[in-house]
Structure formats: structure tokens, C-alpha cells
Design an enzyme around this catalytic site. Structure first.
Site, PDB file in Angstrom:
ATOM      1  N   TYR A 119       0.819  -1.212   0.000  1.00  0.00           N
ATOM      2  CA  TYR A 119       0.000   0.000   0.000  1.00  0.00           C
ATOM      3  C   TYR A 119       0.856   1.268   0.000  1.00  0.00           C
ATOM      4  CZ  TYR A 119      -3.591   3.365   1.348  1.00  0.00           C
ATOM      5  OH  TYR A 119      -4.412   4.453   1.397  1.00  0.00           O
TER       6      TYR A 119
ATOM      7  N   GLU B 176       1.954   6.326  -7.129  1.00  0.00           N
ATOM      8  CA  GLU B 176       0.959   7.315  -7.539  1.00  0.00           C
ATOM      9  C   GLU B 176       1.533   8.728  -7.418  1.00  0.00           C
ATOM     10  OE1 GLU B 176      -2.619   6.698  -5.275  1.00  0.00           O
ATOM     11  OE2 GLU B 176      -2.578   4.537  -5.603  1.00  0.00           O
TER      12      GLU B 176
END
Length: 357
Positions: A281, A288
Site C-alpha cells: 500500500y 501514484e
């Protein structure tokens, strides 16, 4: 001298209720022998802190099993009658003991007790009917959730397998055409993921709305705004890493939910579902963030999605400023979601340990 506590009584057709006025009672001993109830305990009663005891010979036979529960203020005793019926008095002797009085908080006449039974029966029937309707809803909900998770699992599995195979066959070259080969399925899966926000909002699944909203909106922002609207980003290797990290997490999450629809568990899958996100994660959020940073100069050059200002000012605000704010929000969202996921993991494995003990 034997001290006797104050005792209050009430009855129903099948049970006798006794309330003994003893505060902070200790060493409670309650027994029924040959239709006589014997009580003894240490507590604070009418005569202060002492040992209190009493005996009651019942009017009619009772069962030897007796239940009692002590609270801070009193001791509650429940005795079951041998045969269902209404007693005219509690004790075999006509003259009631001086320490015994009716418990008006629970006192009912025979007709009132019959009405109470009837009301309980009606309530039981209503609950049964409600349970049947809920079971129908649960089965419908279970089917919906299973199909949804299955579709998502198949979609992200296709993405993961396709990207892995292409990486082995084409090597580094596969990093540059990920968007053209994978984006259609990824668009489908991420649009469908919006259902998870609705499920959380309407209570279809028990999970927090905010963490779910952060993840879905965050991914769709990257997918549609950063990758989808900028052709210059289509050939960037960062697309590969973002898609690969997303799909790796989901190929464990969705089958776990599928099994959960039927209260079934595979321990290895459970461990993976609650563990693989710990490294993946943050890496996904980092990938991103790299994608957002790489897109900022492109938005500055193309003026795409710039925010127009009034003609009197005669200029516009570049969308890159929005992206800079978004980067801050992204890492704030990482903190919120990471804490939420960690609490889920801690709660899950703490519960399992408690069950095994």
C-alpha cells in the site's frame, strides 16, 4: 443471632423471582433441597455488614436447579416451578415470614401474567417472521456481494497475470505499453469499485465510509485524470508499477471477501489479505505520487484542466497547483487508511487468538 435480609418475591406461571436486599454480597450460597430454599451470604443489609441467611419452604414442588445473580445492590434468584401454574401464596405456611414482601416492580396478577405470555408469543412470532424476511434479504445480499467480488477478482487477476506474463516475455519493453494493453480492464474494475463506497454508506457491508472513499476516489483520480487525460503519460513506466501494485493487493482481498460471504475462511488467504498491504500500500501511494509529479510539467505546458479566471484578471490557474495540493492530501489519506487497515489487522488476529484460547 441469625440475621435475615429483606426478601421480595414475584411469580410467573413457570418461575419464582426472589430479590434479596444485600449490597456487595460475597460468598453467596443458594440451594434448594426437599422443596426448601436455603440462602446464605456475607453483605451489607438492614443490620450493616454481616452474615445473612434465610430459608423458605415453597407452597408447591420446585426444581432443584436454582439461578442467582449478584449486583452491587442486590441478589436476584430465579427458581423454576415443577409444574406450570399460579400459586395463591409463596410459602407452605399460611402466615408469611416477616422478612418477605411482594416485589411490586415485578408483581403481576394471574390475568396480567397470561397477557404477558401472549405478548411474548406475539413478539416471538413477529421476530420469527422478520427473521425469515431478513434471511431472504441476507441471501440476496450474499449473492450480490459474492458476484461483485468474483467479478473484481477475475478482473484484477487478468490484469496481474497479463502483466506478469508480458514482463517475462518482453522484459523491460512491457513497461512502456502497459496503459494500451491493460487500461480498458482497469477502467472497468475501478469504475465498478465505486459500488464499495455505496455498500459502506448504506450498511451493506460493515466498514468505514471515509477510508473506502479515500481509496476509490484516489485511485480513480490517478487513473482517469493523470493517466487517462494525458497521452504523454501512457508510455511512462510508472503506469506499470501503479497497475501492478494495485492488482497484487486486490487478488488477495477479493477472494477473501468471497469466502467471507459464506462465513468460510482459508487461514493462508486471511494472513495474506491482512499482511501484503503493509509493504504494497505505501509503495502504491509512492508510485501514484511519482505519477502526479511527472504529470505536473505536462499540465503546465498543455494548460489542460486549467481553472479560468475572470477576464479582468486575464489569466488562469494551472491545474498543477491542484496537483500539488493533492500530493499533500494523498499522504494524509495514506496515514488515515494505513491506520484504519492496521486496526483491522490487529482486531482480526486478536479475535482469532482469543478464540483459540
Amino acid at each position: 443471632m441469625t440475621l435475615t435480609p429483606l426478601v421480595y418475591w414475584a411469580q410467573r406461571h413457570e418461575e419464582i423471582y426472589l430479590r434479596v436486599e444485600l449490597t456487595d454480597a460475597l460468598n453467596i450460597d443458594v440451594q434448594v433441597h426437599e422443596n426448601v430454599l436455603h440462602f446464605q451470604a456475607l453483605g451489607h443489609g438492614a443490620k450493616g455488614q454481616h452474615e445473612y441467611e434465610f430459608s423458605l419452604e415453597f407452597l408447591l414442588p420446585v426444581k432443584s436447579e436454582v439461578r442467582h445473580k449478584s449486583t452491587q445492590r442486590q441478589v436476584n434468584i430465579t427458581v423454576r416451578k415443577e409444574q406450570r401454574g399460579w400459586w395463591e401464596r409463596l410459602t407452605a405456611q399460611e402466615r408469611k415470614p416477616v422478612f418477605l414482601a411482594p416485589d411490586f416492580d415485578r408483581w403481576l396478577d394471574e390475568s396480567d401474567a397470561e397477557m404477558e405470555i401472549q405478548e411474548k408469543e406475539e413478539k416471538r412470532n413477529r421476530l420469527k417472521a422478520l427473521r425469515h424476511s431478513e434471511e431472504g434479504f441476507v441471501s440476496l445480499k450474499t449473492g450480490f456481494l459474492f458476484v461483485y467480488n468474483l467479478v473484481q477478482f477475475l478482473g484484477f487477476s487478468w490484469i496481474f497475470v497479463n502483466m506478469t506474463v508480458r514482463l517475462f516475455i518482453f522484459g523491460q519493453d512491457s513497461l512502456y505499453d502497459t496503459f494500451h494493453t491493460i487500461s480498458d480492464v482497469m477502467f472497468f474494475c475501478q469504475i465498478l469499485a465505486s459500488v464499495e463506497v455505496l455498500n459502506a454508506a448504506f450498511g451493506v457491508v460493515r466498514t468505514g465510509v471515509i477510508p473506502t472513499l479515500i481509496q476509490v476516489v484516489g485511485r480513480n483520480f490517478i487513473l482517469f485524470i493523470i493517466f487517462g487525460s494525458l497521452e504523454e503519460m501512457h508510455h511512462r513506466p510508472v503506469v506499470f508499477f501503479v497497475f501492478y501494485l494495485w492488482s497484487t493487493i486486490e487478488i488477495f482481498r477479493y477472494p477473501f471477501y468471497m469466502l467471507g460471504c459464506f462465513n468460510t475462511e482459508w487461514k493462508t488467504l486471511t494472513w495474506l489479505r491482512y499482511t501484503v498491504w503493509i509493504p504494497l500500500y505505501p509503495l502504491g501511494v509512492l508510485a501514484e505520487a511519482v505519477a502526479v509529479i511527472q504529470s505536473i510539467p505536462i499540465f503546465d505546458q498543455t494548460k489542460l484542466l486549467s481553472i479560468p479566471l475572470p477576464k479582468a484578471i486575464g489569466t488562469s490557474i494551472s491545474f498543477s497547483y491542484v496537483l500539488q495540493i493533492y500530493l499533500i492530501l494523498m499522504f494524509l489519506g495514506l496515514f488515515i487508511n494505513f491506520r484504519h487497515l492496521y486496526k483491522q489487522r490487529k482486531r482480526r488476529f486478536r479475535t482469532k487468538k482469543r478464540k483459540t484460547h
